[in-house]
Scaffold this motif. Structure first.
Motif, short mmCIF file in Angstrom:
data_model
loop_
_atom_site.label_atom_id
_atom_site.label_comp_id
_atom_site.label_asym_id
_atom_site.label_seq_id
_atom_site.Cartn_x
_atom_site.Cartn_y
_atom_site.Cartn_z
N LEU A 10 0.25 5.56 2.18
CA LEU A 10 -0.36 4.37 1.60
C LEU A 10 0.75 3.39 1.24
O LEU A 10 1.62 3.69 0.42
CB LEU A 10 -1.15 4.78 0.35
N ALA A 11 0.74 2.24 1.89
CA ALA A 11 1.80 1.24 1.68
C ALA A 11 1.43 0.34 0.52
O ALA A 11 0.39 -0.33 0.54
CB ALA A 11 1.99 0.41 2.95
N ILE A 12 2.25 0.31 -0.52
CA ILE A 12 1.98 -0.56 -1.66
C ILE A 12 2.88 -1.78 -1.59
O ILE A 12 4.02 -1.71 -1.14
CB ILE A 12 2.15 0.18 -3.00
N ALA A 14 3.82 -5.79 -3.60
CA ALA A 14 3.85 -6.49 -4.88
C ALA A 14 2.58 -7.30 -5.09
O ALA A 14 2.11 -8.00 -4.19
CB ALA A 14 5.08 -7.40 -4.93
N GLY A 15 2.02 -7.20 -6.30
CA GLY A 15 0.85 -7.98 -6.67
C GLY A 15 -0.45 -7.49 -6.10
O GLY A 15 -1.49 -8.14 -6.27
N MET A 16 -0.44 -6.36 -5.41
CA MET A 16 -1.64 -5.90 -4.72
C MET A 16 -2.78 -5.61 -5.69
O MET A 16 -2.56 -5.11 -6.80
CB MET A 16 -1.34 -4.67 -3.87
N PRO A 17 -4.03 -5.91 -5.29
CA PRO A 17 -5.19 -5.56 -6.11
C PRO A 17 -5.32 -4.04 -6.21
O PRO A 17 -4.94 -3.30 -5.30
CB PRO A 17 -6.36 -6.17 -5.34
N LEU A 18 -5.87 -3.59 -7.31
CA LEU A 18 -5.96 -2.15 -7.56
C LEU A 18 -7.19 -1.51 -6.93
O LEU A 18 -7.22 -0.30 -6.71
CB LEU A 18 -5.96 -1.88 -9.06
N PHE A 19 -8.22 -2.31 -6.65
CA PHE A 19 -9.47 -1.72 -6.17
C PHE A 19 -9.28 -0.99 -4.85
O PHE A 19 -9.65 0.17 -4.70
CB PHE A 19 -10.54 -2.81 -6.04
N GLU A 20 -8.72 -1.69 -3.86
CA GLU A 20 -8.53 -1.06 -2.56
C GLU A 20 -7.52 0.09 -2.64
O GLU A 20 -7.66 1.09 -1.94
CB GLU A 20 -8.09 -2.09 -1.53
N LEU A 21 -6.52 -0.07 -3.48
CA LEU A 21 -5.56 1.01 -3.69
C LEU A 21 -6.26 2.26 -4.21
O LEU A 21 -6.02 3.37 -3.74
CB LEU A 21 -4.48 0.56 -4.67
N SER A 22 -7.17 2.06 -5.17
CA SER A 22 -7.86 3.21 -5.77
C SER A 22 -8.81 3.87 -4.78
O SER A 22 -9.03 5.09 -4.84
CB SER A 22 -8.63 2.77 -7.01
N ILE A 23 -9.39 3.08 -3.86
CA ILE A 23 -10.28 3.66 -2.84
C ILE A 23 -9.52 4.71 -2.02
O ILE A 23 -9.97 5.84 -1.86
CB ILE A 23 -10.83 2.56 -1.91
N ALA A 24 -8.37 4.30 -1.51
CA ALA A 24 -7.58 5.22 -0.68
C ALA A 24 -7.11 6.42 -1.48
O ALA A 24 -7.13 7.56 -0.99
CB ALA A 24 -6.40 4.48 -0.07
N CYS A 25 -6.68 6.20 -2.72
CA CYS A 25 -6.20 7.31 -3.55
C CYS A 25 -7.33 8.29 -3.85
O CYS A 25 -7.13 9.51 -3.83
CB CYS A 25 -5.60 6.78 -4.85
N ILE A 76 -2.21 3.48 5.74
CA ILE A 76 -3.20 2.57 5.18
C ILE A 76 -2.49 1.45 4.43
O ILE A 76 -1.62 1.69 3.60
CB ILE A 76 -4.15 3.32 4.22
N VAL A 77 -2.91 0.21 4.74
CA VAL A 77 -2.38 -0.97 4.06
C VAL A 77 -3.52 -1.59 3.26
O VAL A 77 -4.43 -2.18 3.83
CB VAL A 77 -1.82 -2.00 5.07
N GLY A 106 2.46 7.06 17.32
CA GLY A 106 1.12 7.63 17.46
C GLY A 106 0.29 7.62 16.21
O GLY A 106 -0.80 8.21 16.18
N ALA A 107 0.73 6.94 15.16
CA ALA A 107 -0.03 6.90 13.91
C ALA A 107 -1.27 6.02 14.06
O ALA A 107 -1.31 5.08 14.85
CB ALA A 107 0.83 6.38 12.77
N ARG A 108 -2.26 6.35 13.29
CA ARG A 108 -3.47 5.54 13.16
C ARG A 108 -3.21 4.54 12.02
O ARG A 108 -2.91 4.92 10.90
CB ARG A 108 -4.64 6.46 12.83
N ILE A 109 -3.32 3.24 12.32
CA ILE A 109 -2.99 2.20 11.35
C ILE A 109 -4.29 1.59 10.82
O ILE A 109 -5.14 1.17 11.60
CB ILE A 109 -2.11 1.11 11.96
N VAL A 110 -4.41 1.53 9.50
CA VAL A 110 -5.65 1.11 8.85
C VAL A 110 -5.36 0.03 7.82
O VAL A 110 -4.40 0.15 7.06
CB VAL A 110 -6.33 2.31 8.14
N SER A 111 -6.18 -1.01 7.79
CA SER A 111 -6.07 -2.00 6.73
C SER A 111 -7.39 -2.08 5.98
O SER A 111 -8.46 -1.89 6.56
CB SER A 111 -5.71 -3.39 7.28
N LEU A 112 -7.29 -2.36 4.68
CA LEU A 112 -8.46 -2.57 3.85
C LEU A 112 -8.46 -4.01 3.38
O LEU A 112 -7.44 -4.52 2.92
CB LEU A 112 -8.44 -1.62 2.64
N CYS A 113 -9.58 -4.68 3.54
CA CYS A 113 -9.74 -6.06 3.07
C CYS A 113 -8.66 -6.96 3.68
O CYS A 113 -8.47 -6.97 4.89
CB CYS A 113 -9.72 -6.07 1.55
#
Length: 332
Positions: A10-12, A14-25, A76-77, A106-113
């Motif tokens: 999970l790539a964090i 600066a300033g990122m919203p917490l909602f999408e971060l918490s979904i992945a966690c 996940i970004v 070969g990684a699967r790359i995912v973005s949220l929002c």
């Protein structure tokens, strides 16, 4: 699932919203070995070794760096801060290079929002269909014209690159990843723990072709329910209009205002959604499922299924196996 695909980085930023971060966690970082063992290994990664300031004053301490990210099976970004998206702040080139290297491995790359802007900056969305929060879809398309932006879906699965729409659509995509990796039953168990539907209304498994009716247009609810209950029949716009007590022209206009599509396109999406559900949850033949969904023949269902989902019904069933149903529902 092999160990490589079990590592989720999970790539964090600066300033990122917490909602999408918490979904992945919550989904990938919570021990769910009772559902599938081994479960994922979540590794939170940052560009710098210093603590990262997130939204609302939260400070994040990431135990891993980008060297870990490039070797993960899934990356996940989460979302970027709105101000950063609107101002067009450049994405840290160290992160975009790491994403490209992870993808090349070969990684699967995912973005949220709005994390889609990071993937676009890395070039991973060039020539691909992708989505992001509807508020920023036009901006993504304008800045990255090589990306085929679709603002009308909850998420887009391109196999090795996946993007979700805004906010809670990240849950839909993450649950979809669980379904892809472990099957429908495990994903359903995860969804129950989250107290969310395994699929949004209509059973969108991979693409959302029919928008949910807008609030304030409950007058169409009875005809929508009636059409779903009778989808095995060859329904027409005239029949739907008669049931709604409207002229066909008025029904089409109100339907488009409420859902953004036509009655028959909406019904077609519901039929495909029913087919996906029956393929996952029963052992009915493709021929029988095509009848129950109003598709007529197995060949017709196969044709439309491939166009919508990208695989045949039987390939889909092998990907998302589920328990067999003891009895067949009757055709209305």
């Amino acid at each position: 699932m092999g160990n490589a695909t079990g590592v989720v980085a999970l790539a964090i930023t600066a300033g990122m919203p917490l909602f999408e971060l918490s979904i992945a966690c919550e989904i990938f970082g919570t021990n769910c070995n009772e559902f599938a063992n081994p479960w994922y290994e979540l590794r939170i990664c940052a560009v710098d070794s210093e603590p990262t300031q997130a939204q609302n004053g939260f400070v994040l301490h990431a135990p891993y760096d980008l060297d870990t990210l490039v070797t993960a099976g899934t990356v996940i970004v989460p979302a970027l801060p709105a101000d950063s998206v609107l101002s067009g702040d450049a994405v840290d080139p160290r992160l975009t290079e790491a994403l490209k290297e992870a993808h090349a491995r070969g990684a699967r790359i995912v973005s949220l929002c709005t994390g889609a802007f990071v993937l676009a900056a890395s070039g991973l969305l060039d020539g691909r269909r992708a989505t992001t929060h509807w508020k920023y879809a036009d901006l993504l398309s304008m800045r990255y014209p090589r990306v085929r932006v679709d603002p009308d879906v909850l998420y887009v699965d391109e196999g090795d690159v996946l993007t979700s729409a805004g906010r809670s659509a990240g849950i839909d995509l993450c649950v979809h990843l669980v379904r892809t990796d472990f099957g429908a039953e495990v994903a359903n168990q995860v969804a129950r723990c989250l107290v969310v539907p395994a699929h949004r209304p209509g059973g969108q498994a991979q693409y959302v072709e029919a928008p949910v009716p807008r609030a304030g247009d409950d007058g169409l609810a009875p005809v929508l329910h009636w059409a779903i209950e009778n989808m095995a029949l060859r329904l027409t716009v005239a029949q739907m209009a008669e049931h709604a007590g409207l002229s066909p022209r008025t029904l089409v206009r109100r339907f488009h205002d409420a859902t953004g599509t036509t009655p028959l396109r909406w019904l077609h999406a519901q039929r495909l959604a029913r087919a996906r559900h029956l393929l996952e949850s029963t052992d009915l033949s493709v021929e029988r499922i095509s009848q129950l969904c109003g598709m007529g023949t197995a060949g017709n269902l196969r044709h439309h299924f491939i166009r919508s989902v990208g695989v045949t019904p039987m390939e889909y069933r092998r990907t998302f196996p589920g328990p067999s149903a003891p009895a067949q529902p009757a055709v209305p």
